[in-house]
Design a protein around this motif. Sequence first.
Motif, PDB file in Angstrom:
ATOM      1  N   ASP A   1      -6.598 -24.671  37.167  1.00 46.27           N
ATOM      2  CA  ASP A   1      -5.622 -25.521  37.860  1.00 46.27           C
ATOM      3  C   ASP A   1      -4.846 -24.723  38.908  1.00 46.27           C
ATOM      4  O   ASP A   1      -3.634 -24.524  38.801  1.00 46.27           O
ATOM      5  N   ILE A   2      -5.563 -24.257  39.935  1.00 43.52           N
ATOM      6  CA  ILE A   2      -4.952 -23.436  40.983  1.00 43.52           C
ATOM      7  C   ILE A   2      -4.285 -24.365  41.997  1.00 43.52           C
ATOM      8  O   ILE A   2      -4.930 -24.875  42.931  1.00 43.52           O
TER       9      ILE A   2
ATOM     10  N   SER B   1      -5.556 -10.180  39.857  1.00 45.40           N
ATOM     11  CA  SER B   1      -6.747 -10.392  39.040  1.00 45.40           C
ATOM     12  C   SER B   1      -7.918 -10.778  39.937  1.00 45.40           C
ATOM     13  O   SER B   1      -7.751 -10.993  41.143  1.00 45.40           O
ATOM     14  N   THR B   2      -9.108 -10.854  39.358  1.00 44.37           N
ATOM     15  CA  THR B   2     -10.286 -11.251  40.127  1.00 44.37           C
ATOM     16  C   THR B   2     -10.355 -12.755  40.330  1.00 44.37           C
ATOM     17  O   THR B   2     -11.096 -13.226  41.200  1.00 44.37           O
ATOM     18  N   GLU B   3      -9.604 -13.504  39.541  1.00 47.11           N
ATOM     19  CA  GLU B   3      -9.605 -14.965  39.636  1.00 47.11           C
ATOM     20  C   GLU B   3      -8.276 -15.492  39.130  1.00 47.11           C
ATOM     21  O   GLU B   3      -7.511 -14.780  38.478  1.00 47.11           O
ATOM     22  N   GLY B   4      -7.985 -16.735  39.453  1.00 50.77           N
ATOM     23  CA  GLY B   4      -6.797 -17.368  38.900  1.00 50.77           C
ATOM     24  C   GLY B   4      -5.608 -17.375  39.842  1.00 50.77           C
ATOM     25  O   GLY B   4      -5.706 -17.066  41.034  1.00 50.77           O
ATOM     26  N   LEU B   5      -4.458 -17.721  39.283  1.00 48.72           N
ATOM     27  CA  LEU B   5      -3.245 -17.889  40.077  1.00 48.72           C
ATOM     28  C   LEU B   5      -2.808 -16.601  40.758  1.00 48.72           C
ATOM     29  O   LEU B   5      -2.396 -16.623  41.912  1.00 48.72           O
TER      30      LEU B   5
ATOM     31  N   SER C   1      -4.494 -14.126  41.946  1.00 48.24           N
ATOM     32  CA  SER C   1      -5.628 -13.494  42.612  1.00 48.24           C
ATOM     33  C   SER C   1      -5.568 -13.909  44.070  1.00 48.24           C
ATOM     34  O   SER C   1      -4.950 -14.927  44.426  1.00 48.24           O
ATOM     35  N   TYR C   2      -6.220 -13.113  44.916  1.00 49.36           N
ATOM     36  CA  TYR C   2      -6.194 -13.435  46.337  1.00 49.36           C
ATOM     37  C   TYR C   2      -7.192 -14.523  46.696  1.00 49.36           C
ATOM     38  O   TYR C   2      -7.342 -14.869  47.869  1.00 49.36           O
ATOM     39  N   GLY C   3      -7.821 -15.118  45.687  1.00 49.53           N
ATOM     40  CA  GLY C   3      -8.552 -16.353  45.879  1.00 49.53           C
ATOM     41  C   GLY C   3      -7.645 -17.568  45.846  1.00 49.53           C
ATOM     42  O   GLY C   3      -8.053 -18.676  46.208  1.00 49.53           O
ATOM     43  N   ASN C   4      -6.390 -17.386  45.401  1.00 51.46           N
ATOM     44  CA  ASN C   4      -5.393 -18.459  45.371  1.00 51.46           C
ATOM     45  C   ASN C   4      -4.744 -18.556  46.750  1.00 51.46           C
ATOM     46  O   ASN C   4      -4.019 -17.645  47.157  1.00 51.46           O
ATOM     47  N   PRO C   5      -4.962 -19.627  47.492  1.00 48.24           N
ATOM     48  CA  PRO C   5      -4.424 -19.706  48.857  1.00 48.24           C
ATOM     49  C   PRO C   5      -2.903 -19.771  48.921  1.00 48.24           C
ATOM     50  O   PRO C   5      -2.324 -19.601  50.005  1.00 48.24           O
ATOM     51  N   TYR C   6      -2.251 -19.996  47.787  1.00 52.89           N
ATOM     52  CA  TYR C   6      -0.795 -20.110  47.766  1.00 52.89           C
ATOM     53  C   TYR C   6      -0.104 -18.814  47.330  1.00 52.89           C
ATOM     54  O   TYR C   6       1.125 -18.716  47.382  1.00 52.89           O
ATOM     55  N   LEU C   7      -0.861 -17.824  46.875  1.00 53.01           N
ATOM     56  CA  LEU C   7      -0.269 -16.650  46.226  1.00 53.01           C
ATOM     57  C   LEU C   7       0.700 -15.903  47.136  1.00 53.01           C
ATOM     58  O   LEU C   7       1.830 -15.602  46.738  1.00 53.01           O
TER      59      LEU C   7
END
Length: 267
Positions: A113-114, A142-146, A148-154
């Motif tokens: 739920d990102i 982290s490699t995934e999740g909230l 992580s830099y895959g989260n566009p909102y981080l």
Amino acid sequence: MNYMRLKGNLEQKNVDNRLSYDPDIMEFYLSEQDLESPDLIRDRIRQLHRRGVKPYLHHPPRYRGEYLDILSGNPDVRRYYHESSELLARICREERAACVIHAHYARTDSCTDITRERTILLREEIRAVAAYAREVFVWEDSTEGLFSYGNPYLIEELIVPLELPLNVDVSHAFIACGGDNGRLRDVLERTQAYARYYHLVDSMGIEHDSLPLGQGRIDWRMVKPLVQGKDFIFEIALAGDHSDCTPMVDSAHYFAQVEAEDRIAAK
């Protein structure tokens, strides 16, 4: 520079192995059991200070076999997260050290739920933990999740509002960016104002592989000027009992060679 910046555990033979290379920085990777012996943690930090080595700690990754997550649905995990953070904050303040801390690990509750709303919820939980000692914690992705830099909102919804001190793990960021060096560069540039510390590790960009520098797909000539002048260690996966840190030492040599070659090319 020789860039001897290494990671180890609290076992004396492990410490002696790292100190034999005269490192500039050393990070102690702590376990749940280590926190039952705070005097030993203090002793190891003092050993480093006596040798002129800058100490970092790494918050334990697990509690009773379960990976930590600041948003865990398990109340015991959340309680341990806070209690252990408060203890390490106190040790670091009193012993002049810093501590790497994860908001969560892969495959935990925070990896689903990102959304912007969940990112803001995570931000407020981090704000509460950072209050124990803001000046000693550096927050690792982290490699995934909230977180992580895959989260566009981080970055915009969490890091910037908190002005959060970061430990950027280059391999984690590379994996979260889908193995794309261009996206990795963007992350490193956007986080430079907040990054205090880096884990330098190579990766193929697919899974958490923790490779020595030069054995993966990360462009270290691109990374080098973006981490230069900051604290970092070479966090390479080790075999056996982890007493031999040769892959970390080899990575330090590789990084120094990249710098030397760039100097020659610039002439």
